[in-house]
Scaffold this motif. Structure first.
Motif, short mmCIF file in Angstrom:
data_model
loop_
_atom_site.label_atom_id
_atom_site.label_comp_id
_atom_site.label_asym_id
_atom_site.label_seq_id
_atom_site.Cartn_x
_atom_site.Cartn_y
_atom_site.Cartn_z
N ASP A 1 0.83 -1.21 0.00
CA ASP A 1 0.00 0.00 0.00
C ASP A 1 0.87 1.26 0.00
O ASP A 1 0.56 2.24 -0.69
N ARG A 2 1.94 1.23 0.78
CA ARG A 2 2.83 2.40 0.82
C ARG A 2 3.50 2.62 -0.53
O ARG A 2 3.59 3.75 -1.01
N THR A 3 3.95 1.53 -1.16
CA THR A 3 4.59 1.65 -2.47
C THR A 3 3.61 2.17 -3.51
O THR A 3 3.93 3.06 -4.31
N SER A 4 2.37 1.63 -3.51
CA SER A 4 1.36 2.10 -4.45
C SER A 4 1.06 3.57 -4.24
O SER A 4 0.88 4.35 -5.19
N LYS B 1 -11.01 -2.01 -9.89
CA LYS B 1 -10.71 -1.59 -8.52
C LYS B 1 -9.46 -2.32 -8.05
O LYS B 1 -8.95 -3.22 -8.71
N ASP B 2 -9.01 -1.90 -6.86
CA ASP B 2 -7.78 -2.47 -6.29
C ASP B 2 -7.99 -3.97 -6.05
O ASP B 2 -8.96 -4.39 -5.40
N THR B 3 -7.06 -4.78 -6.57
CA THR B 3 -7.18 -6.25 -6.51
C THR B 3 -5.91 -6.84 -5.94
O THR B 3 -4.81 -6.49 -6.36
N ASP B 4 -6.05 -7.76 -4.95
CA ASP B 4 -4.91 -8.44 -4.33
C ASP B 4 -5.07 -9.94 -4.51
O ASP B 4 -6.19 -10.48 -4.44
N ASP C 1 -0.46 -6.92 -6.04
CA ASP C 1 -1.51 -5.92 -5.90
C ASP C 1 -1.63 -5.16 -7.23
O ASP C 1 -0.62 -4.69 -7.77
N ILE C 2 -2.86 -5.04 -7.75
CA ILE C 2 -3.12 -4.34 -9.02
C ILE C 2 -4.09 -3.20 -8.74
O ILE C 2 -5.17 -3.40 -8.19
N TRP D 1 -4.27 3.38 -16.89
CA TRP D 1 -3.17 2.44 -16.73
C TRP D 1 -3.45 1.50 -15.56
O TRP D 1 -4.37 1.71 -14.76
N LEU D 2 -2.64 0.45 -15.48
CA LEU D 2 -2.67 -0.48 -14.36
C LEU D 2 -1.32 -0.42 -13.65
O LEU D 2 -0.28 -0.57 -14.27
N LEU D 3 -1.35 -0.21 -12.32
CA LEU D 3 -0.15 -0.22 -11.49
C LEU D 3 -0.08 -1.56 -10.78
O LEU D 3 -0.99 -1.91 -10.02
N VAL D 4 0.99 -2.32 -11.03
CA VAL D 4 1.15 -3.66 -10.47
C VAL D 4 2.35 -3.66 -9.53
O VAL D 4 3.44 -3.22 -9.90
#
Length: 732
Positions: free
Chosen positions: A54-57, A297-300, A313-314, A325-328
């Motif tokens: 979560d912190r990295t995202s 939405k946010d997916t784990d 985490d996407i 975009w998608l952040l992975v």
């Protein structure tokens, strides 16, 4: 005195009772603590992984918002300035410099405008460092001019020309069709400066009457996003990457680039085709489940790769200008378990260490009595072998303590005697070594001086020969050149009389007509002035060569006096012209002169010309060697250049820089480039004295500096710094 005997059989059981129980307690305690720590740490892994992801995202999200907001904000500011008439789009010279200033201030790759008239201008940093200005007209071909700029944003020279048409470019057509600011599709090209992968923030621009003028765009280099992702702490063990909805990579924290080359053409890389196993596995999992476009939405989830578990985490990332975009973020489970496993291993290691220490303490206790005797025995053997610097430590036992003191006193007396003898021997050896060093230095200095004298005499003889030849050639050439003026006038007068004769006497005698036809009189009348003109050009060329020879030799300026440095450089280049010209087996060497406004410099002109000659000859040799190492295509793509720059450092110093793009010199060899007799050339092609003498001429004769900067495979640059005025010294 009674002698006491210590039984080893009685000590053995005591060691067991002291060492074994103590070691077992330590082993049990450490094992229990390690087991409990492992269990508690394993339960905390999931919470820690979620917090880190979560912190990295969040960090990536904030960076994307701030980084991607700059182009759109800057477009808004520029569009408002154009609409209000503050920035005149028709003045491309001013607009180009205005964009140049903005490129300097912001971390952008390109800023430019394309007008409905087909014209446009922009500033770019294609290689990430150098800023250029693109200026184009409406009609191809070669309607785009790419200009190099100085540090003030002024255009200096044309670097390239190419074709361009606004109506064929997506970054022009897409925002105009949308009628609002948008992000265009990601562009990837393989430019000569390197791969160019960017996305453009584009916006239509209007005048004060709300009439469409064209569009304005700012490019950001997406490789900088990869650099940012690699700077994250998580990038060492896991992966952070950005995807488009079609599955193509935008940026990644790994070493892999988000593009590939197919037939020397750069193309976007799909995540499922990535060579990074983490990125490829995550992408295939997404593709086979619901696809990239289904994530809203946010997916784990967890994923297994090569026997290791990964937390994945996407997060969808969007903005108001059309980016989707998608952040992975993917982190291996062992990145969190590593410390727990390390703690367990540490506990086990400490357990064994404590066991060993406990055993060692017990063994040491049983042997503390015999250690003084063992030390005395070893010291006696060492003295017998010739090592007299022996001292035995005292012991709590009185008898052994007295024996140790007596032994130390005897060893000290022997050591003092032998030390005095060794000192006398060392002093004698030092004197011999000192005299040998002095003789060696004297011999080296004599050899260096002899070589310098020979080189100086050679240059002096060469200068006299050049000056003599120039003088002998100059007299007859001046005679011919001076008489050619009169011959040309006489010829014109004779031809004028002949033409008058032909006009007033059209019925010439048959013999005259036959002779005129045989000698082709009409051709003679036309060609004779051309022949005289060619002879005049030839004599002018000879006079220039003679002047260059005299300037180089400086036989009439051997004293310390004020001269024009540019004149000496040009004379040296004239003499080396035969090596600069192209040959069937060697391409032409281009000489680029970037002369500053230098004052007259007080120097030994002939010696300074010798320095220019040595450096330029080395540069030519380096370029020729580089040509031999390249194939034909490489030689065609990379021209051979020598760049000469002169500038004023301050009111008392000037700088002359001579650079080539040859083979370069390694860092190790650069340390020896000015050493006497050192050369990188084959045997028979260099004495190794040229650069050494040049260094002495600059530093000793002129009180200046001579430095060498080189990168292997890219070229070499010699920088000369000399004072404008200096008290003359006696030339060696």
């Amino acid at each position: 005195m009674k002698t006491r005997y210590f039984s080893r059989n009685k000590a053995l059981p005591l060691q067991i009772f002291l060492v074994v129980p103590f070691a077992m307690q330590i082993f049990a305690a450490v094992s229990l603590v390690g087991y409990l720590s492992f269990k508690n740490g394993q339960r905390a892994v999931n919470d820690l992984a979620e917090q880190l992801i979560d912190r990295t995202s969040g960090v990536v999200d904030e960076h994307l918002k701030s980084y991607l907001a700059i182009p759109q904000t800057l477009n808004q500011i520029n569009a408002d300035a154009i609409r209000r008439g503050i920035l005149d789009v028709r003045d491309r010279q001013t607009v180009g410099k205005y964009f140049w200033d903005q490129i300097q201030a912001y971390d952008l790759t390109y800023i430019g405008i394309g007008l409905t008239t087909g014209e446009g201008v922009g500033a770019a940093r294609y290689d990430g460092k150098t800023i250029t200005i693109d200026d184009w007209t409406a009609k191809p071909p070669n309607n785009v001019y790419t200009y190099a700029t100085d540090n003030q944003g002024n255009r200096t020279q044309v670097n390239a020309r190419w074709n361009w048409k606004n109506s064929q470019q997506p970054w022009y057509t897409q925002p105009i069709a949308a009628g609002k600011p948008i992000w265009t599709k990601i562009l990837v090209e393989n430019f000569p400066t390197g791969p160019y992968i960017v996305t453009s923030a584009s916006r239509p621009i209007y005048d004060s009457q709300n009439r469409l003028l064209g569009m304005i765009a700012c490019d950001i280099h997406l490789l900088k996003l990869s650099d940012f992702l690699r700077s994250l702490d998580i990038s060492q063990s896991g992966r952070v990457f950005l995807l488009e909805r079609d599955g193509r990579l935008i940026a990644t924290s790994g070493t892999e680039k988000p593009f590939t080359f197919i037939n020397q053409k750069a193309e976007r890389l799909r995540a499922v085709d990535s060579t990074d196993p983490i990125i490829q596995t995550v992408a295939k999992h997404l593709q086979t489940s619901n696809g990239f476009k289904s994530i809203t939405k946010d997916t784990d989830y967890r994923l297994e790769l090569q026997g290791k578990n990964y937390f994945v985490d996407i997060t969808p990332w969007r903005d108001e200008y059309g980016l989707d975009w998608l952040l992975v973020v993917s982190v291996p489970e062992n990145a969190f378990m590593a410390q727990i496993n390390a703690n367990t291993q540490t506990a086990i290691t400490l357990c064994f260490a404590a066991l060993i220490v406990a055993s060692a303490i017990g063994i040491f206790t049983s042997h503390w009595i015999v250690r003084p005797i063992l030390r005395l025995n070893r010291a006696s053997k060492a003295m017998a072998s010739g090592n007299l610097a022996q001292t035995v430590e005292t012991s709590p036992i009185q008898e052994l303590n007295t024996l140790s003191n007596s032994f130390n006193y005897m060893a000290g007396q022997l050591h003092e005697s032998f030390t005095a003898l060794e000192k006398t021997k060392d002093e004698l050896e030092d004197r011999v070594q000192e005299r040998t060093t002095e003789l060696k230095n004297t011999l080296e200095e004599l050899q260096r001086t002899q070589s310098q004298i020979i080189q100086t005499e050679k240059m002096s003889s060469l200068g006299q020969l050049v000056a003599g030849v120039a003088h002998e050639i100059n007299n007859p050439v001046n005679f011919i050149h001076g008489n050619l003026i009169h011959v040309e006038q006489y010829t014109q007068d004779l031809l004028a009389i002949l033409q008058l004769y032909q006009q007033h006497n059209s019925n010439a005698a048959p013999e005259i007509q036959i002779a005129a036809e045989e000698m082709d009189l009409e051709f003679l009348l036309q060609d004779l002035p051309k022949v005289l003109s060619s002879m005049k050009v030839g004599t002018d060329r000879i006079r220039q060569i003679v002047l260059s020879l005299r300037n180089f030799s400086r036989m009439d300026e051997a004293e310390f006096k004020r001269v024009d440095i540019h004149e000496g450089i040009d004379s040296t280049l004239m003499i080396l012209q035969h090596r600069l010209k192209g040959k069937p087996q060697q391409p032409e060497i281009e000489v680029i002169k970037d002369y500053g406004n230098l004052p007259l410099v007080e120097c030994y002109a002939g010696q300074l010309n010798q320095v220019f000659m040595n450096i330029l000859v080395n540069a030519i040799d380096a370029l020729e060697e580089n040509h031999v190492q390249r194939n034909h295509q490489q030689s065609q793509d990379n021209s051979h250049q020598i760049i000469i720059r002169t500038s004023v450092i301050n009111s008392t110093w000037i700088k002359i820089a001579i650079a080539d793009n040859g083979v370069g010199i390694s860092q190790e060899l650069q340390q020896r480039i000015f050493d006497p007799f050192f050369t990188t050339k084959p045997i028979g092609k260099g004495t190794g004295m040229g650069m050494s003498i040049s260094y002495q001429i600059i530093t000793e004769q002129h009180g200046g500096k001579l430095e060498c900067c080189s990168t292997l495979g890219k070229g070499t640059e010699f920088i000369i710094q000399i004072p404008v005025r200096r008290k003359p010294q006696t030339a060696s």
